[in-house]
Scaffold this motif. Structure first.
Motif, PDB file in Angstrom:
ATOM      1  N   LEU A   1       0.869  -1.167   0.000  1.00 45.42           N
ATOM      2  CA  LEU A   1       0.000   0.000   0.000  1.00 45.42           C
ATOM      3  C   LEU A   1       0.907   1.218   0.000  1.00 45.42           C
ATOM      4  CD1 LEU A   1      -2.616  -0.961   2.732  1.00 45.42           C
ATOM      5  CD2 LEU A   1      -2.857  -1.164   0.263  1.00 45.42           C
ATOM      6  N   LEU A   2       0.689   2.124  -0.937  1.00 36.87           N
ATOM      7  CA  LEU A   2       1.430   3.381  -0.991  1.00 36.87           C
ATOM      8  C   LEU A   2       0.537   4.482  -0.443  1.00 36.87           C
ATOM      9  CD1 LEU A   2       3.005   3.335  -4.569  1.00 36.87           C
ATOM     10  CD2 LEU A   2       4.190   3.047  -2.399  1.00 36.87           C
ATOM     11  N   LYS A   3       0.940   5.074   0.656  1.00 35.11           N
ATOM     12  CA  LYS A   3       0.202   6.192   1.235  1.00 35.11           C
ATOM     13  C   LYS A   3       0.933   7.470   0.812  1.00 35.11           C
ATOM     14  CE  LYS A   3      -1.069   8.334   5.623  1.00 35.11           C
ATOM     15  NZ  LYS A   3      -0.905   8.234   7.086  1.00 35.11           N
ATOM     16  N   ILE A   4       0.338   8.195  -0.120  1.00 35.95           N
ATOM     17  CA  ILE A   4       0.945   9.419  -0.632  1.00 35.95           C
ATOM     18  C   ILE A   4       0.269  10.595   0.065  1.00 35.95           C
ATOM     19  CG2 ILE A   4       1.543  10.778  -2.663  1.00 35.95           C
ATOM     20  CD1 ILE A   4       2.665   7.926  -2.781  1.00 35.95           C
ATOM     21  N   ASN A   5       1.014  11.266   0.928  1.00 36.17           N
ATOM     22  CA  ASN A   5       0.485  12.398   1.677  1.00 36.17           C
ATOM     23  C   ASN A   5       0.911  13.685   0.991  1.00 36.17           C
ATOM     24  OD1 ASN A   5      -0.262  14.335   3.514  1.00 36.17           O
ATOM     25  ND2 ASN A   5       0.434  13.178   5.300  1.00 36.17           N
TER      26      ASN A   5
ATOM     27  N   HIS B   1      -3.279  19.085   0.065  1.00 39.07           N
ATOM     28  CA  HIS B   1      -3.976  18.530  -1.108  1.00 39.07           C
ATOM     29  C   HIS B   1      -4.597  17.166  -0.822  1.00 39.07           C
ATOM     30  CE1 HIS B   1      -2.469  21.779  -3.577  1.00 39.07           C
ATOM     31  NE2 HIS B   1      -1.249  21.541  -3.122  1.00 39.07           N
ATOM     32  N   GLY B   2      -4.418  16.654   0.396  1.00 37.40           N
ATOM     33  CA  GLY B   2      -5.033  15.391   0.788  1.00 37.40           C
ATOM     34  C   GLY B   2      -4.102  14.199   0.661  1.00 37.40           C
ATOM     35  N   VAL B   3      -4.648  13.048   0.993  1.00 37.97           N
ATOM     36  CA  VAL B   3      -3.909  11.792   1.019  1.00 37.97           C
ATOM     37  C   VAL B   3      -4.602  10.802   0.092  1.00 37.97           C
ATOM     38  CG1 VAL B   3      -3.120   9.892   2.489  1.00 37.97           C
ATOM     39  CG2 VAL B   3      -3.238  12.210   3.413  1.00 37.97           C
ATOM     40  N   THR B   4      -3.795  10.048  -0.641  1.00 39.60           N
ATOM     41  CA  THR B   4      -4.319   8.957  -1.466  1.00 39.60           C
ATOM     42  C   THR B   4      -3.562   7.691  -1.109  1.00 39.60           C
ATOM     43  OG1 THR B   4      -4.808  10.481  -3.279  1.00 39.60           O
ATOM     44  CG2 THR B   4      -4.746   8.142  -3.822  1.00 39.60           C
ATOM     45  N   VAL B   5      -4.286   6.596  -0.931  1.00 42.34           N
ATOM     46  CA  VAL B   5      -3.655   5.299  -0.709  1.00 42.34           C
ATOM     47  C   VAL B   5      -3.854   4.477  -1.974  1.00 42.34           C
ATOM     48  CG1 VAL B   5      -3.580   3.197   0.671  1.00 42.34           C
ATOM     49  CG2 VAL B   5      -4.087   5.385   1.771  1.00 42.34           C
TER      50      VAL B   5
ATOM     51  N   ARG C   1      -6.629   3.248  -6.812  1.00 48.01           N
ATOM     52  CA  ARG C   1      -6.819   4.188  -5.701  1.00 48.01           C
ATOM     53  C   ARG C   1      -7.741   3.542  -4.667  1.00 48.01           C
ATOM     54  NH1 ARG C   1      -6.780   7.421 -10.341  1.00 48.01           N
ATOM     55  NH2 ARG C   1      -5.222   9.079 -10.275  1.00 48.01           N
ATOM     56  N   GLY C   2      -7.144   2.999  -3.632  1.00 43.81           N
ATOM     57  CA  GLY C   2      -7.918   2.307  -2.605  1.00 43.81           C
ATOM     58  C   GLY C   2      -8.860   3.224  -1.861  1.00 43.81           C
TER      59      GLY C   2
ATOM     60  N   PRO D   1      -8.545  12.693  -3.279  1.00 43.37           N
ATOM     61  CA  PRO D   1      -7.772  12.611  -2.037  1.00 43.37           C
ATOM     62  C   PRO D   1      -8.690  12.714  -0.813  1.00 43.37           C
ATOM     63  CG  PRO D   1      -6.707  14.091  -3.584  1.00 43.37           C
ATOM     64  CD  PRO D   1      -8.061  13.764  -4.156  1.00 43.37           C
ATOM     65  N   VAL D   2      -8.252  12.090   0.281  1.00 41.04           N
ATOM     66  CA  VAL D   2      -9.022  12.052   1.524  1.00 41.04           C
ATOM     67  C   VAL D   2      -8.166  12.627   2.653  1.00 41.04           C
ATOM     68  CG1 VAL D   2     -10.392  10.062   0.774  1.00 41.04           C
ATOM     69  CG2 VAL D   2      -8.262   9.694   2.040  1.00 41.04           C
ATOM     70  N   THR D   3      -8.763  12.727   3.830  1.00 46.53           N
ATOM     71  CA  THR D   3      -7.995  13.166   5.003  1.00 46.53           C
ATOM     72  C   THR D   3      -7.074  12.033   5.443  1.00 46.53           C
ATOM     73  OG1 THR D   3      -9.602  12.358   6.610  1.00 46.53           O
ATOM     74  CG2 THR D   3      -9.908  14.626   5.779  1.00 46.53           C
ATOM     75  N   GLU D   4      -6.084  12.390   6.244  1.00 41.92           N
ATOM     76  CA  GLU D   4      -5.158  11.372   6.737  1.00 41.92           C
ATOM     77  C   GLU D   4      -5.874  10.351   7.616  1.00 41.92           C
ATOM     78  OE1 GLU D   4      -0.585  10.892   8.138  1.00 41.92           O
ATOM     79  OE2 GLU D   4      -1.515  12.855   8.395  1.00 41.92           O
ATOM     80  N   ALA D   5      -6.865  10.781   8.388  1.00 44.93           N
ATOM     81  CA  ALA D   5      -7.612   9.860   9.248  1.00 44.93           C
ATOM     82  C   ALA D   5      -8.358   8.812   8.418  1.00 44.93           C
ATOM     83  CB  ALA D   5      -8.585  10.634  10.134  1.00 44.93           C
TER      84      ALA D   5
END
Length: 111
Positions: A39-43, A47-51, A66-67, A72-76
């Motif tokens: 899983l790549l967590k790109i922060n 601009h948000g986070v995409t896993v 894009r899981g 993009p979503v929040t880090e939480a």
């Protein structure tokens, strides 16, 4: 991963590539060193986070989906998604990349 590379070696290479480009990257969870899913967590911070999660392609080339969805979503939200995936697959690797400028390029297609 890429034919002939173990997952552990591929992840190490990605960390090294990020290091050379001055992009902070960290392995936050180690999975199966030979064949674990990544899983790549790109922060991208504001601009948000995409896993991204590995996907299968017919031509055996590397591919990612894009899981966490198309936007993009929040880090939480990203961390909750990762936690669910770890419960499902304990051999999963998690590589977190802090890419404020959007410089990191994923190795493979995004499907």
């Amino acid at each position: 991963m890429v034919m002939g590379l173990t997952t552990g070696l591929w992840v190490s290479a990605q960390v090294r590539l990020c290091d050379r480009a001055f992009i902070p990257a960290a392995v936050v969870r180690r999975g199966d060193p030979d064949a674990g899913t990544v899983l790549l967590k790109i922060n991208r911070f504001e601009h948000g986070v995409t896993v991204y999660t590995q996907a299968s392609m017919m031509d055996d080339g590397p591919a990612w989906s894009r899981g966490t969805g198309p936007e993009p979503v929040t880090e939480a939200v990203a961390d909750a998604y990762i936690a669910r995936q770890v419960q499902y697959d304990p051999d999963v690797w998690v590589l977190e990349i802090e890419d404020r400028k959007g410089v990191y390029k994923i190795d493979g297609k995004i499907v």
